[in-house]
Design an enzyme around this catalytic site. Structure first.
Site: not given
Ligand code: GCW
Length: 714
Positions: A176, A296, A300, A333, A377, A399, A405, A558
Site C-alpha cells: 500500500e 492502527k 478508516e 497510532r 495525512d 510517524e 504518497e 475524502w
Molecule cells: O494516507 C492514508 C493512506 C492509506 C493509509 C492511511 C494510514 C495504510 O491513503 O493508504 O493506510 O493513510 O496511514 O493508515
C-alpha cells in the site's frame, strides 16, 4: 608499482560495474581522498565472535578494501595503524582501554585514536555488539564523505530508542502506497529460502541506525499471526538480527475471531486476553527479541476496541501488558478520525487531538503514542500536529512518511529531510518557548519517560534500486539519521547522502545537496502552495496528479473540493476562530498568530484561512496573483533542478545520470500539469485574468478527462 597496478585494476572494475543504485549510499568505491589512504588501517583487530561483531568486522573490511583500494586483514593482535573493534566483553584489548562508554548506552559507540601496547590504533568500541556495528558505519561514513579519520575522539548514541521502518506490505506481495515494486518479503518461500536481500536490507537499515522493521500493513490481515507465518517471521528475524533490526508486527484486532474462532475480540474479555497471551508467547518462543506491535485501530474502517465499547487505552494497554514481560513495546497510532459530522468538534485535522487527548497519562509505560507529523495525512506541507503539544504525560513518537504518497511517489525529486527538520524544530510552545517537537519526543518535559521512538512509513520494495528512484533513497537515509538524532540538519544529512551516493567530487556533491534542499519547496509550490492540501485525490485513490474538482468520494473529506473550498468569495479552509477553530488546539502564541491571516506565515495561509481572491499578501500581490506566482515558481524550480542535474553529465555515471534525467523530465511535466490544471480550475471561481500573459496549456475539460493514473501530459 604493484600498488599502482592494483589501484588501476580496482578503478577499472569500479568503472565497469553497473551503477544501478543497488548499492545505495554504501558504495565503497575509492573515495577520492588520497590523504585517507595513508592514515587508515590495513589491519582490523577483532577479538571475540558474535553475529553482530562478525558483521561489523566484515563491513569494515569490505568498506576499507573498497574505499581505499586495499586488502585488509583481520587479526587478533594490535599493530601500528590497526583498527580495533569490539566491546569490553568481547575484546580484552578494548577492555584494557579506559573508554568513555558510560555515556553511550545500549546502542552508542566510541571511536577513538589512541595507543595500544605502544602501537597507534583507532578503537571502535561499544557496550553492546550492535554499537560496534553502528560505530563501524560511522567510521566508514567519515571516509566516504571525506572527513578526517585521524585524531578521533567521538562518542555518539541514538537519542530515540525505537527507530522503526513501517512497511505497509500486504501478504499478497503488494505494498500500500509503495512505489518501488513488490514487497521484499517472499512469504511463500519462507522459511526455507533466505533471499540475500533480507540481510542486505537490514544492513542498509543498520547503516543509518534503523533498529526495527514492522513487516505488515497497518491495514492488517490476521493471517500474519498464524503459526505458519510466525515461522516465516522467525526466519526473517534471523536474517535481520546481526544488523540489530528487530521484527515488529501489526496485529489485527479481530484475530481472536478470525483465527481463534472466538465470538468476540473485546480486549477486556478474559478469553480474548487469553488468546492474545498464548499468541504473544508463541511469537516470543520463535523470536525472543521480537520488537512489539504497531497498531492502527478504529480508523478508516480498521477494527479496534471501540467496536466493543472499549477505549483506545483499553486496547493499547491489553497488548502492552502482554508484551511487557518479554520486553515488547506497543506503538499505538493516533491517526484516528471519525465520520464527518458525527462527533466532530473541529474538522478532520482536529480529530486526533479530540479523540486521543482524553487518554493522556492512561497508557502503560511500554506504549508510544504515534502521531503523523501533521494533523491531516502526510501532505507535502502541514503545520506540526497539535497533539504533540497536548500530551504531557504520554510518550509521544512522530510517524513520518518516507514513501511519497502525496509527494511525487516513485518519481519526483522531493527530499523529505526538509520535512523532518521542519517538524522536529517546530516550537509547540507547550512548555514555554523552545518546546520543539524534538524536545518533546526525546522526553525533555515528561519525567516519566522511559521509552522514546519514531516510525517511518517505508519506501522500500524489491526494485533493483530499492526505492523506485535514486533520489528516493535519500529519504530512507534521512529518516534513519533523524531517528538517530532528531536535531539533525536536513542539509548536512543531505550532504552526507550526496557524498556517499555520488562521491566527493567538489563539482558534484554540492550540486546534489543543493538539489535536495530545493526539491521539497518546489514540490509544495507546484502541488499545494500557500497551505492548500489534498489537491491530488481522485476516485482511484492514486494521489498522483491534480484533481481539484473531485467531489464525489463516499465521504466529503475524502475529496479535494472539501479542502480547498474555492468559490466566488475566495479560497482556503477556515480553521480560524471564524471557522472550525481548529487553530485553538495550538498553544499561545501560535493560536493567536495563526488565528489571524495577517500573522499567519504564507506557507500556512490557506490551511488556516479562507480568503478573498483580492486579499493583499505580504508580497504586495493579491492572493490570486500570489497563487499563480507560487505555481510558476514551482515549475521554474523544477527547471532549475533539471539544469543542475544536466551539468553533472560525465561527472556521474551514465546509468544513474540517465535515470535521474528521466525522473526530472517527468517531474517537470507533473509540475506543469499541476499548475495548469489547478489554475484552469481555480480561475472559474477567481474570475480574474491570469497575470503576465500566462495561459494553461490545455482547457480544463482536457485535464478532467484524463484517467487517474495517467502519466503527466506533455
Ligand atoms: O494516507 C492514508 C493512506 C492509506 C493509509 C492511511 C494510514 C495504510 O491513503 O493508504 O493506510 O493513510 O496511514 O493508515
Amino acid at each position: 608499482m604493484r600498488l599502482l597496478i592494483a589501484l588501476l585494476f580496482v578503478m577499472a572494475a569500479g568503472a565497469a560495474r553497473a551503477e544501478d543504485g543497488h548499492d545505495l549510499w554504501l558504495r565503497y568505491v575509492p573515495a577520492g581522498a588520497p590523504a585517507q589512504t595513508k592514515t587508515a588501517a590495513r589491519t582490523i583487530v577483532a577479538q571475540g565472535h558474535s553475529p553482530s561483531l562478525d558483521a561489523a568486522a566484515g563491513e569494515l573490511r569490505r568498506g576499507l578494501d573498497g574505499l581505499l583500494a586495499q586488502t585488509t586483514r583481520i587479526a587478533d593482535t594490535a599493530r601500528d595503524g590497526a583498527i580495533v573493534i569490539g566491546t569490553a566483553a568481547s575484546s580484552p584489548l578494548v577492555a584494557s582501554l579506559k573508554l568513555p562508554l558510560a555515556k553511550t548506552g545500549a546502542e552508542g559507540f566510541v571511536i577513538k585514536t589512541t595507543r595500544l601496547n605502544g602501537h597507534p590504533v583507532t578503537v571502535i568500541a561499544a557496550n553492546r555488539d550492535i554499537g560496534v556495528v553502528y560505530g563501524v558505519f560511522a567510521y566508514l561514513r567519515r571516509i566516504q564523505t571525506g572527513k578526517p579519520v585521524t585524531d578521533l575522539n567521538i562518542t555518539d548514541a541514538p537519542r530515540l530508542m525505537v527507530r522503526v521502518l513501517d512497511h505497509w506490505d500486504n501478504l499478497d506481495g503488494s505494498i500500500e502506497r509503495g512505489y518501488a515494486g513488490a514487497s521484499l518479503w517472499r512469504w511463500q518461500s519462507l522459511p526455507p529460502v533466505r533471499d540475500p536481500r533480507y540481510g542486505e536490507y537490514a544492513r542498509a537499515d543498520a547503516s543509518v541506525g534503523i533498529n526495527g522493521a514492522v513487516l505488515n500493513n497497518v491495514n492488517s490481515n490476521s493471517q500474519i499471526l498464524s503459526s505458519a507465518y510466525i515461522e516465516k517471521l522467525a526466519a526473517l528475524a534471523d536474517e535481520f538480527r546481526p544488523w540489530g533490526v528487530k521484527v515488529w508486527l501489526v496485529p489485527r484486532f479481530t484475530a481472536p475471531k478470525d483465527l481463534g474462532g472466538l465470538n468476540t475480540a473485546d480486549p477486556l474479555d478474559p478469553k480474548v486476553r487469553g488468546w492474545w497471551q498464548a499468541k504473544v508467547e508463541e511469537i516470543y518462543r520463535a523470536i525472543p527479541d521480537f520488537g512489539g506491535f504497531l497498531i492502527k485501530a478504529n480508523s478508516e474502517g480498521v477494527p479496534g476496541p471501540q467496536d466493543y465499547g472499549r477505549s483506545h487505552s483499553d486496547g493499547a494497554n491489553m497488548y502492552a501488558d502482554l508484551l511487557k514481560p518479554h520486553g515488547g513495546i506497543v506503538m499505538y497510532r493516533a491517526f484516528v478520525y471519525d465520520d464527518p459530522g458525527k462527533d466532530w468538534k473541529w474538522d478532520r485535522a482536529g480529530e486526533a487531538y479530540r479523540i486521543i487527548t482524553p487518554f493522556d497519562g492512561k497508557f502503560r509505560d511500554n506504549v508510544l503514542v504515534q502521531e503523523k507529523e501533521g494533523p491531516l495525512d502526510f501532505q507535502a506541507r502541514e503545520p506540526f500536529a497539535p497533539l504533540f503539544g497536548a500530551m504531557p504525560h504520554t510518550q509521544m513518537a512522530v510517524e513520518f512518511p518516507v514513501t511519497k504518497e502525496y509527494t511525487g511517489q516513485g518519481n519526483d525529486v522531493a527530499y523529505l529531510g526538509s520535512m523532518y527538520e521542519e517538524i522536529y524544530q517546530s516550537d509547540t510552545h507547550a512548555y514555554g518557548e523552545g518546546s520543539t517537537v524534538a524536545n518533546i519526543v526525546t522526553g525533555k518535559y515528561n519525567r516519566a519517560t522511559v521509552l522514546t521512538g519514531t516510525a517511518g512509513v517505508s519506501n522500500v520494495g524489491n526494485d533493483r534500486n530499492w526505492t523506485g528512484s535514486i533520489f528516493n533513497q535519500a529519504n530512507w537515509y534521512a529518516f534513519g539519521r533523524f531517528a538517530w538524532d532528531p536535531d539533525s540538519s536536513a542539509r548536512s544529512v543531505g550532504e552526507d547522502w550526496a557524498r556517499q551516493t555520488f562521491g566527493n567530487d567538489p563539482a558534484v556533491a554540492p550540486v546534489v545537496t543543493d538539489m535536495l534542499m530545493r526539491s521539497l519547496p518546489a514540490l509544495i509550490d507546484y502541488q499545494q502552495p500557500l497551505g492548500l492540501a489534498f489537491l491530488d485525490v481522485d476516485d482511484r485513490n492514486t494521489h498522483y496528479g491534480p484533481w481539484p474538482w473531485y467531489d464525489s468520494a463516499v465521504r466529503a473529506d475524502w475529496g479535494d473540493v472539501y479542502y480547498h473550498r474555492a468559490a466566488a468569495d475566495g479560497i482556503g479552509f477556515d480553521r480560524s476562530p471564524t471557522g472550525y477553530n481548529t487553530v485553538a488546539q495550538y498553544h499561545a502564541p501560535l493560536r493567536q498568530l495563526w488565528g489571524k491571516p495577517e500573522t499567519t506565515p504564507d506557507e500556512l495561509l490557506l490551511w488556516f484561512h479562507h480568503l478573498p481572491w483580492d486579499y493583499r499578501m505580504k508580497s504586495g500581490n493579491t492572493l490570486w496573483e500570489e497563487l499563480q506566482a507560487r505555481y510558476h515558481r514551482g515549475v521554474s524550480e523544477v527547471e532549475a533542478l533539471q539544469r543542475s542535474w544536466a551539468g553533472l553529465k560525465g561527472k556521474v555515471d551514465d546509468a544513474r545520470f540517465d535515470a535521474v534525467t528521466q525522473n526530472l523530465a517527468m517531474q517537470h511535466r507533473n509540475a506543469v500539469w499541476f499548475r495548469d490544471a489547478e489554475l484552469a480550475y481555480f480561475v472559474q471561481f477567481a474570475k480574474r485574468p491570469f497575470t503576465g500573459g500566462y495561459k494553461p496549456k490545455y482547457p480544463l475539460d482536457y485535464y478532467k478527462a484524463l484517467p487517474p493514473n495517467a502519466a503527466p501530459p506533455d
